[in-house]
Design a protein around this motif. Sequence first.
Motif, PDB file in Angstrom:
ATOM      1  N   GLN A  65       0.833  -1.205   0.000  1.00  0.00           N
ATOM      2  CA  GLN A  65       0.000   0.000   0.000  1.00  0.00           C
ATOM      3  C   GLN A  65       0.872   1.262   0.000  1.00  0.00           C
ATOM      4  N   ARG A  66       1.907   1.272   0.813  1.00  0.00           N
ATOM      5  CA  ARG A  66       2.820   2.424   0.844  1.00  0.00           C
ATOM      6  C   ARG A  66       3.545   2.582  -0.493  1.00  0.00           C
ATOM      7  N   LEU A  67       3.971   1.462  -1.084  1.00  0.00           N
ATOM      8  CA  LEU A  67       4.637   1.508  -2.380  1.00  0.00           C
ATOM      9  C   LEU A  67       3.693   2.053  -3.451  1.00  0.00           C
ATOM     10  N   GLU A  68       2.447   1.624  -3.408  1.00  0.00           N
ATOM     11  CA  GLU A  68       1.479   2.113  -4.382  1.00  0.00           C
ATOM     12  C   GLU A  68       1.298   3.629  -4.259  1.00  0.00           C
ATOM     13  N   LYS A  69       1.267   4.141  -3.034  1.00  0.00           N
ATOM     14  CA  LYS A  69       1.149   5.592  -2.829  1.00  0.00           C
ATOM     15  C   LYS A  69       2.327   6.323  -3.461  1.00  0.00           C
ATOM     16  N   ARG A  70       3.538   5.810  -3.222  1.00  0.00           N
ATOM     17  CA  ARG A  70       4.735   6.446  -3.794  1.00  0.00           C
ATOM     18  C   ARG A  70       4.716   6.382  -5.319  1.00  0.00           C
ATOM     19  N   GLN A  71       4.312   5.234  -5.855  1.00  0.00           N
ATOM     20  CA  GLN A  71       4.276   5.102  -7.307  1.00  0.00           C
ATOM     21  C   GLN A  71       3.214   5.992  -7.924  1.00  0.00           C
ATOM     22  N   MET A  72       2.072   6.120  -7.270  1.00  0.00           N
ATOM     23  CA  MET A  72       1.029   7.014  -7.798  1.00  0.00           C
ATOM     24  C   MET A  72       1.507   8.469  -7.763  1.00  0.00           C
TER      25      MET A  72
END
Length: 104
Positions: A65-72
């Motif tokens: 979830q944290r990685l997805e936030k950074r990628q978005m």
Amino acid sequence: KKERPDMVATKGLYKMCRCPNYLGEILFWTGVFVSGVTAYETVGQWITAVLAYICIVYIMFNGAQRLEKRQMARYGSNAEYKAYADKTPIIIPFLPVYHLNKQN
């Protein structure tokens, strides 16, 4: 990444899921949990093993979830990334969970 520094990796395992490293961790810890099933003798051992397994799976999903936030934040304006993220499961291949963050 070397070929496309402006885009996330989308080849190999990344075609099946966006976080194959987290999937690998979940599979590893699932194997550890299952391999210990014959050794768990007391209720306390079972509770400890089950809680530990649940915690590690939670940690992996939280990391994704944290990685997805950074990628978005980094690639969210890229239409190619959005299309990739919308059709590739986040952690578990063939399970249609594409996003862990709320979409606006």
